[in-house]
Design a protein around this motif. Structure first.
Motif, PDB file in Angstrom:
ATOM      1  N   ALA A 130       0.686  -1.201   0.081  1.00  0.00           N
ATOM      2  CA  ALA A 130      -0.034   0.038   0.020  1.00  0.00           C
ATOM      3  C   ALA A 130       0.777   1.296   0.052  1.00  0.00           C
ATOM      4  N   ALA A 131       2.023   1.195   0.807  1.00  0.00           N
ATOM      5  CA  ALA A 131       2.909   2.293   0.859  1.00  0.00           C
ATOM      6  C   ALA A 131       3.466   2.505  -0.631  1.00  0.00           C
ATOM      7  N   ALA A 132       4.107   1.607  -1.020  1.00  0.00           N
ATOM      8  CA  ALA A 132       4.524   1.442  -2.470  1.00  0.00           C
ATOM      9  C   ALA A 132       3.499   2.166  -3.459  1.00  0.00           C
ATOM     10  N   GLU A 133       2.302   1.786  -3.440  1.00  0.00           N
ATOM     11  CA  GLU A 133       1.503   2.216  -4.311  1.00  0.00           C
ATOM     12  C   GLU A 133       1.049   3.558  -4.209  1.00  0.00           C
ATOM     13  N   LEU A 134       0.956   4.129  -2.866  1.00  0.00           N
ATOM     14  CA  LEU A 134       1.027   5.533  -2.695  1.00  0.00           C
ATOM     15  C   LEU A 134       2.002   6.324  -3.416  1.00  0.00           C
ATOM     16  N   LEU A 135       3.315   5.977  -3.065  1.00  0.00           N
ATOM     17  CA  LEU A 135       4.243   6.570  -3.519  1.00  0.00           C
ATOM     18  C   LEU A 135       4.486   6.745  -5.168  1.00  0.00           C
ATOM     19  N   LEU A 136       4.289   5.487  -5.744  1.00  0.00           N
ATOM     20  CA  LEU A 136       4.285   5.236  -7.319  1.00  0.00           C
ATOM     21  C   LEU A 136       3.151   6.021  -7.804  1.00  0.00           C
ATOM     22  N   ARG A 137       2.012   6.494  -7.289  1.00  0.00           N
ATOM     23  CA  ARG A 137       0.814   7.151  -7.901  1.00  0.00           C
ATOM     24  C   ARG A 137       1.299   8.704  -7.709  1.00  0.00           C
ATOM     25  N   ALA A 138       1.863   8.998  -6.711  1.00  0.00           N
ATOM     26  CA  ALA A 138       2.463  10.399  -6.500  1.00  0.00           C
ATOM     27  C   ALA A 138       3.372  10.781  -7.540  1.00  0.00           C
ATOM     28  N   ASN A 139       4.206   9.911  -7.873  1.00  0.00           N
ATOM     29  CA  ASN A 139       5.535  10.093  -8.981  1.00  0.00           C
ATOM     30  C   ASN A 139       4.813   9.992 -10.074  1.00  0.00           C
ATOM     31  N   GLU A 140       3.656   9.114 -10.310  1.00  0.00           N
ATOM     32  CA  GLU A 140       3.120   9.095 -11.941  1.00  0.00           C
ATOM     33  C   GLU A 140       2.542  10.429 -12.174  1.00  0.00           C
ATOM     34  N   GLU A 141       1.638  10.941 -11.246  1.00  0.00           N
ATOM     35  CA  GLU A 141       0.958  12.093 -11.287  1.00  0.00           C
ATOM     36  C   GLU A 141       1.848  13.549 -11.270  1.00  0.00           C
ATOM     37  N   ALA A 142       3.108  13.218 -10.941  1.00  0.00           N
ATOM     38  CA  ALA A 142       4.116  14.365 -11.005  1.00  0.00           C
ATOM     39  C   ALA A 142       4.824  14.124 -12.365  1.00  0.00           C
ATOM     40  N   GLY A 143       4.848  12.961 -12.961  1.00  0.00           N
ATOM     41  CA  GLY A 143       5.495  12.826 -14.202  1.00  0.00           C
ATOM     42  C   GLY A 143       7.019  12.343 -14.230  1.00  0.00           C
ATOM     43  N   THR A 144       7.327  11.930 -12.972  1.00  0.00           N
ATOM     44  CA  THR A 144       8.797  11.541 -12.563  1.00  0.00           C
ATOM     45  C   THR A 144       9.090   9.862 -12.819  1.00  0.00           C
ATOM     46  N   ILE A 145       8.087   9.042 -13.125  1.00  0.00           N
ATOM     47  CA  ILE A 145       8.340   7.680 -13.425  1.00  0.00           C
ATOM     48  C   ILE A 145       7.558   7.441 -14.403  1.00  0.00           C
ATOM     49  N   ARG A 146       7.817   6.549 -15.099  1.00  0.00           N
ATOM     50  CA  ARG A 146       6.945   5.859 -16.403  1.00  0.00           C
ATOM     51  C   ARG A 146       5.362   5.609 -15.691  1.00  0.00           C
ATOM     52  N   PRO A 147       4.277   5.641 -16.666  1.00  0.00           N
ATOM     53  CA  PRO A 147       2.951   5.382 -16.169  1.00  0.00           C
ATOM     54  C   PRO A 147       2.776   3.854 -15.948  1.00  0.00           C
ATOM     55  N   GLY A 148       1.917   3.548 -15.184  1.00  0.00           N
ATOM     56  CA  GLY A 148       1.578   2.197 -15.333  1.00  0.00           C
ATOM     57  C   GLY A 148       2.168   1.132 -14.371  1.00  0.00           C
ATOM     58  N   VAL A 149       3.336   1.565 -13.259  1.00  0.00           N
ATOM     59  CA  VAL A 149       3.788   0.772 -12.699  1.00  0.00           C
ATOM     60  C   VAL A 149       3.245   0.340 -11.351  1.00  0.00           C
ATOM     61  N   THR A 150       2.825  -0.899 -11.155  1.00  0.00           N
ATOM     62  CA  THR A 150       2.181  -1.216  -9.956  1.00  0.00           C
ATOM     63  C   THR A 150       2.856  -1.518  -8.939  1.00  0.00           C
ATOM     64  N   ALA A 151       2.286  -1.636  -7.814  1.00  0.00           N
ATOM     65  CA  ALA A 151       3.068  -2.018  -6.413  1.00  0.00           C
ATOM     66  C   ALA A 151       3.522  -3.453  -6.578  1.00  0.00           C
ATOM     67  N   ASP A 152       2.758  -4.352  -7.527  1.00  0.00           N
ATOM     68  CA  ASP A 152       3.256  -5.715  -7.589  1.00  0.00           C
ATOM     69  C   ASP A 152       4.618  -5.671  -8.353  1.00  0.00           C
ATOM     70  N   ASP A 153       4.755  -4.752  -9.412  1.00  0.00           N
ATOM     71  CA  ASP A 153       5.674  -4.671 -10.339  1.00  0.00           C
ATOM     72  C   ASP A 153       6.852  -4.230  -9.742  1.00  0.00           C
ATOM     73  N   PHE A 154       6.427  -3.390  -8.842  1.00  0.00           N
ATOM     74  CA  PHE A 154       7.840  -2.701  -7.677  1.00  0.00           C
ATOM     75  C   PHE A 154       8.261  -3.725  -6.959  1.00  0.00           C
ATOM     76  N   ILE A 155       7.571  -4.362  -6.030  1.00  0.00           N
ATOM     77  CA  ILE A 155       7.772  -5.585  -5.217  1.00  0.00           C
ATOM     78  C   ILE A 155       8.672  -6.666  -5.783  1.00  0.00           C
ATOM     79  N   LEU A 156       8.233  -7.035  -7.063  1.00  0.00           N
ATOM     80  CA  LEU A 156       9.041  -7.910  -7.853  1.00  0.00           C
ATOM     81  C   LEU A 156      10.436  -7.395  -8.191  1.00  0.00           C
ATOM     82  N   ALA A 157      10.332  -6.249  -8.526  1.00  0.00           N
ATOM     83  CA  ALA A 157      11.746  -5.514  -9.111  1.00  0.00           C
ATOM     84  C   ALA A 157      12.757  -5.500  -7.984  1.00  0.00           C
ATOM     85  N   ILE A 158      12.159  -5.097  -6.780  1.00  0.00           N
ATOM     86  CA  ILE A 158      13.231  -5.038  -5.597  1.00  0.00           C
ATOM     87  C   ILE A 158      13.674  -6.418  -4.737  1.00  0.00           C
ATOM     88  N   GLY A 159      13.246  -7.410  -5.367  1.00  0.00           N
ATOM     89  CA  GLY A 159      13.411  -8.891  -4.815  1.00  0.00           C
ATOM     90  C   GLY A 159      14.787  -9.121  -4.674  1.00  0.00           C
TER      91      GLY A 159
END
Length: 207
Positions: free
Chosen positions: A130-159
């Motif tokens: 939930a925390a990752a989702e909050l941060l990802l959406r804030a960054n997506e809104e700010a235009g600082t990360i690629r759109p559409g990255v989900t919390a599940d994507d992020f958790i897998l990436a940092i595995g």
């Protein structure tokens, strides 16, 4: 009518609990078999106080895990209040790495607490997601990360964090890994509203 002593008493109880968790994290990371009496003594609490909070080893170990995870999760909103979204996300990733090292150090204790029949279940990672989702959406809104990255994507990436040896010099490796992930999140970011795409345009033939 509420007693005036209730507030200070509750504060003392909370401080005792947090001190036990802090000491237990350090001790059980060093040795999963550390006696509870040693943890109580180093936390400067009596046996009665200790067992009122944590009636057995399994309860203590899983509460450490849950408490540390919740601390990391709660910090996401706090960082967004004082940092730009991109900086908040990167700082939070560092906090997540520290949690990952604590989790790895507690692996033996967690295994002991959850492996037997009738033992408690290991807490899920929903607060971190939930925390990752909050941060990802804030960054997506700010235009600082690629759109559409989900919390599940992020958790897998940092595995890869969970594969780093917590007993070694883990911080440089974790920093490098998280920097690479952050760079990947930035690829395709549209940038602030009105700034257009950040990716370079095609190079003309012969140039």
């Amino acid at each position: 009518m509420q007693s005036k002593k209730d507030g200070p008493q509750r504060s003392d109880a909370q401080r005792n609990r947090e001190r036990i968790l802090k000491v237990a994290l350090a001790e059980l990371t060093n040795s999963a078999d550390t006696p509870l009496s040693v943890i109580a003594r180093k936390a400067c609490v009596g046996q009665g106080t200790f067992y009122r909070n944590f009636p057995n080893r399994e309860t203590l170990v899983l509460e450490i895990y849950r408490h540390e995870m919740q601390q990391v999760a709660d910090s996401a909103a706090e960082l967004l209040e004082t940092r730009e979204p991109e900086q908040a996300l990167r700082e939070w990733m560092d906090r997540l790495a520290r949690f990952g090292m604590a989790k790895a150090g507690l692996a033996n204790a967690i295994q002991q607490a959850t492996s037997g029949p009738g033992n408690l279940a290991k807490p899920g990672h929903a607060p971190v997601s939930a925390a990752a989702e909050l941060l990802l959406r804030a960054n997506e809104e700010a235009g600082t990360i690629r759109p559409g990255v989900t919390a599940d994507d992020f958790i897998l990436a940092i595995g890869g964090l969970w594969l780093i040896d917590p007993a070694g010099d883990w911080q440089p490796r974790a920093t490098r890994l998280l920097d690479l992930i952050m760079d990947g999140l930035r690829v395709g970011a549209p940038g602030p509203a009105g700034s257009g795409p950040t990716a370079p345009g095609p190079v003309a033939p012969g140039r």
